[in-house]
Design a protein around this motif. Sequence first.
Motif, PDB file in Angstrom:
ATOM      1  N   VAL A   1      13.618   3.493 -14.656  1.00 52.17           N
ATOM      2  CA  VAL A   1      13.476   3.276 -13.214  1.00 52.17           C
ATOM      3  C   VAL A   1      13.552   4.633 -12.528  1.00 52.17           C
ATOM      4  CG1 VAL A   1      14.461   2.172 -11.178  1.00 52.17           C
ATOM      5  CG2 VAL A   1      14.616   1.035 -13.402  1.00 52.17           C
ATOM      6  N   ARG A   2      12.568   4.888 -11.654  1.00 54.41           N
ATOM      7  CA  ARG A   2      12.625   6.127 -10.872  1.00 54.41           C
ATOM      8  C   ARG A   2      12.318   5.801  -9.420  1.00 54.41           C
ATOM      9  NH1 ARG A   2       7.429   8.036  -9.846  1.00 54.41           N
ATOM     10  NH2 ARG A   2       6.124   7.243 -11.501  1.00 54.41           N
ATOM     11  N   PRO A   3      13.121   6.361  -8.509  1.00 58.75           N
ATOM     12  CA  PRO A   3      12.821   6.170  -7.088  1.00 58.75           C
ATOM     13  C   PRO A   3      11.566   6.967  -6.730  1.00 58.75           C
ATOM     14  CG  PRO A   3      14.781   7.547  -7.379  1.00 58.75           C
ATOM     15  CD  PRO A   3      14.329   7.134  -8.740  1.00 58.75           C
ATOM     16  N   ALA A   4      10.706   6.365  -5.926  1.00 57.50           N
ATOM     17  CA  ALA A   4       9.470   7.034  -5.506  1.00 57.50           C
ATOM     18  C   ALA A   4       9.594   7.550  -4.082  1.00 57.50           C
ATOM     19  CB  ALA A   4       8.289   6.085  -5.641  1.00 57.50           C
ATOM     20  N   ARG A   5      10.186   6.784  -3.217  1.00 58.04           N
ATOM     21  CA  ARG A   5      10.443   7.134  -1.815  1.00 58.04           C
ATOM     22  C   ARG A   5      11.420   6.086  -1.317  1.00 58.04           C
ATOM     23  NH1 ARG A   5       4.797   4.978  -1.229  1.00 58.04           N
ATOM     24  NH2 ARG A   5       4.213   7.082  -1.755  1.00 58.04           N
ATOM     25  N   PRO A   6      11.988   6.254  -0.131  1.00 60.28           N
ATOM     26  CA  PRO A   6      12.946   5.246   0.364  1.00 60.28           C
ATOM     27  C   PRO A   6      12.333   3.841   0.336  1.00 60.28           C
ATOM     28  CG  PRO A   6      13.004   7.183   1.763  1.00 60.28           C
ATOM     29  CD  PRO A   6      11.840   7.368   0.811  1.00 60.28           C
ATOM     30  N   GLY A   7      13.065   2.913  -0.242  1.00 53.90           N
ATOM     31  CA  GLY A   7      12.607   1.529  -0.310  1.00 53.90           C
ATOM     32  C   GLY A   7      11.626   1.246  -1.433  1.00 53.90           C
ATOM     33  N   THR A   8      11.389   2.215  -2.319  1.00 46.93           N
ATOM     34  CA  THR A   8      10.384   2.042  -3.368  1.00 46.93           C
ATOM     35  C   THR A   8      10.897   2.607  -4.693  1.00 46.93           C
ATOM     36  OG1 THR A   8       8.646   2.289  -1.725  1.00 46.93           O
ATOM     37  CG2 THR A   8       7.992   2.537  -4.013  1.00 46.93           C
ATOM     38  N   MET A   9      10.625   1.889  -5.780  1.00 45.55           N
ATOM     39  CA  MET A   9      10.946   2.372  -7.114  1.00 45.55           C
ATOM     40  C   MET A   9       9.797   2.039  -8.059  1.00 45.55           C
ATOM     41  SD  MET A   9      13.801  -0.349  -8.458  1.00 45.55           S
ATOM     42  CE  MET A   9      14.534  -0.866  -6.933  1.00 45.55           C
ATOM     43  N   VAL A  10       9.694   2.823  -9.125  1.00 43.49           N
ATOM     44  CA  VAL A  10       8.667   2.610 -10.138  1.00 43.49           C
ATOM     45  C   VAL A  10       9.365   2.318 -11.458  1.00 43.49           C
ATOM     46  CG1 VAL A  10       6.717   3.614 -11.374  1.00 43.49           C
ATOM     47  CG2 VAL A  10       7.066   4.151  -8.956  1.00 43.49           C
ATOM     48  N   LEU A  11       9.000   1.202 -12.090  1.00 45.84           N
ATOM     49  CA  LEU A  11       9.527   0.846 -13.402  1.00 45.84           C
ATOM     50  C   LEU A  11       8.463   1.173 -14.436  1.00 45.84           C
ATOM     51  CD1 LEU A  11      11.069  -0.930 -11.283  1.00 45.84           C
ATOM     52  CD2 LEU A  11      11.503  -2.494 -13.152  1.00 45.84           C
ATOM     53  N   THR A  12       8.870   1.825 -15.530  1.00 41.22           N
ATOM     54  CA  THR A  12       7.939   2.240 -16.565  1.00 41.22           C
ATOM     55  C   THR A  12       8.489   1.840 -17.928  1.00 41.22           C
ATOM     56  OG1 THR A  12       7.382   4.179 -15.234  1.00 41.22           O
ATOM     57  CG2 THR A  12       6.690   4.217 -17.528  1.00 41.22           C
ATOM     58  N   GLY A  13       7.595   1.319 -18.769  1.00 42.81           N
ATOM     59  CA  GLY A  13       7.995   0.948 -20.126  1.00 42.81           C
ATOM     60  C   GLY A  13       6.872   0.218 -20.828  1.00 42.81           C
ATOM     61  N   ALA A  14       7.203  -0.402 -21.944  1.00 41.18           N
ATOM     62  CA  ALA A  14       6.224  -1.159 -22.729  1.00 41.18           C
ATOM     63  C   ALA A  14       6.267  -2.625 -22.330  1.00 41.18           C
ATOM     64  CB  ALA A  14       6.511  -1.019 -24.218  1.00 41.18           C
ATOM     65  N   CYS A  15       5.103  -3.214 -22.104  1.00 38.07           N
ATOM     66  CA  CYS A  15       5.025  -4.641 -21.780  1.00 38.07           C
ATOM     67  C   CYS A  15       5.731  -5.424 -22.890  1.00 38.07           C
ATOM     68  CB  CYS A  15       3.560  -5.075 -21.680  1.00 38.07           C
ATOM     69  SG  CYS A  15       3.346  -6.875 -21.593  1.00 38.07           S
ATOM     70  N   PRO A  16       6.568  -6.387 -22.531  1.00 41.32           N
ATOM     71  CA  PRO A  16       7.294  -7.145 -23.543  1.00 41.32           C
ATOM     72  C   PRO A  16       6.405  -8.090 -24.364  1.00 41.32           C
ATOM     73  CG  PRO A  16       7.741  -8.018 -21.360  1.00 41.32           C
ATOM     74  CD  PRO A  16       6.939  -6.774 -21.168  1.00 41.32           C
ATOM     75  N   ARG A  17       5.173  -8.310 -23.955  1.00 40.72           N
ATOM     76  CA  ARG A  17       4.275  -9.163 -24.733  1.00 40.72           C
ATOM     77  C   ARG A  17       3.308  -8.344 -25.579  1.00 40.72           C
ATOM     78  NH1 ARG A  17      -1.004 -11.689 -23.608  1.00 40.72           N
ATOM     79  NH2 ARG A  17      -1.255 -13.331 -25.155  1.00 40.72           N
ATOM     80  N   CYS A  18       2.571  -7.419 -24.945  1.00 40.15           N
ATOM     81  CA  CYS A  18       1.531  -6.686 -25.681  1.00 40.15           C
ATOM     82  C   CYS A  18       1.994  -5.328 -26.180  1.00 40.15           C
ATOM     83  CB  CYS A  18       0.271  -6.539 -24.837  1.00 40.15           C
ATOM     84  SG  CYS A  18       0.426  -5.401 -23.429  1.00 40.15           S
ATOM     85  N   ASP A  19       3.126  -4.846 -25.689  1.00 46.27           N
ATOM     86  CA  ASP A  19       3.729  -3.587 -26.098  1.00 46.27           C
ATOM     87  C   ASP A  19       2.954  -2.346 -25.640  1.00 46.27           C
ATOM     88  OD1 ASP A  19       6.092  -2.598 -27.240  1.00 46.27           O
ATOM     89  OD2 ASP A  19       5.024  -1.983 -29.044  1.00 46.27           O
ATOM     90  N   HIS A  20       2.031  -2.497 -24.694  1.00 44.23           N
ATOM     91  CA  HIS A  20       1.323  -1.341 -24.146  1.00 44.23           C
ATOM     92  C   HIS A  20       2.131  -0.764 -22.986  1.00 44.23           C
ATOM     93  CE1 HIS A  20      -2.359  -3.486 -25.834  1.00 44.23           C
ATOM     94  NE2 HIS A  20      -2.252  -2.358 -26.527  1.00 44.23           N
ATOM     95  N   THR A  21       1.992   0.550 -22.769  1.00 48.15           N
ATOM     96  CA  THR A  21       2.690   1.230 -21.686  1.00 48.15           C
ATOM     97  C   THR A  21       2.173   0.745 -20.335  1.00 48.15           C
ATOM     98  OG1 THR A  21       3.006   3.173 -23.058  1.00 48.15           O
ATOM     99  CG2 THR A  21       3.224   3.484 -20.681  1.00 48.15           C
ATOM    100  N   MET A  22       3.101   0.544 -19.405  1.00 49.32           N
ATOM    101  CA  MET A  22       2.734   0.079 -18.068  1.00 49.32           C
ATOM    102  C   MET A  22       3.697   0.650 -17.043  1.00 49.32           C
ATOM    103  SD  MET A  22       4.202  -3.840 -17.914  1.00 49.32           S
ATOM    104  CE  MET A  22       4.576  -3.745 -16.169  1.00 49.32           C
ATOM    105  N   GLU A  23       3.252   0.648 -15.780  1.00 48.96           N
ATOM    106  CA  GLU A  23       4.093   0.989 -14.642  1.00 48.96           C
ATOM    107  C   GLU A  23       4.021  -0.158 -13.645  1.00 48.96           C
ATOM    108  OE1 GLU A  23       4.093   5.805 -14.156  1.00 48.96           O
ATOM    109  OE2 GLU A  23       2.951   4.615 -12.736  1.00 48.96           O
TER     110      GLU A  23
END
Length: 106
Positions: A22-44
Motif C-alpha cells: 500500500v502506498r499513499p498517492a495523495r491525500p485521500g488516495t492510496m494505491v494497492l499493488t500485488g498479484a491478483c489472488p486468482r490469476c497471479d498477474h501483477t496489478m494495481e
Amino acid sequence: MQPYEEVTDVAYGERVAAAFAVRPARPGTMVLTGACPRCDHTMEFLITDQVVKRSHHVPAPAPAPAPAATVPEDEPMMCTCEAEHEHRPAGFVGCGAYWNIKVLPA
C-alpha cells in the motif's frame, strides 16, 4: 492461463490484505499493488475517497482536517491486470475476479 470469469471467493480478499503493498498517492488516495489472488498477474488498484470530473481546473478550498478514522470500511476490488485472458469482453481488464477488503479510509 485462466480464462476471464467473473468470480469471487472470500479467500481472495484475505490474500490481498496479507500480501499487497500500500502506498499513499495523495491525500485521500492510496494505491494497492500485488498479484491478483486468482490469476497471479501483477496489478494495481486505486482507492480514493474523491471522484471529480471537470472540463477545467477549479482551485479547491483547503480541506478541513478530518478526524482520524478507526473503523475499517469494506472496499470492493477487482483484478486489473493487463495480461491476456481468453473470453474477456472487449474494453475490460483483468481476469474477472473480484473481492472485498477492509481498509481504513485514506
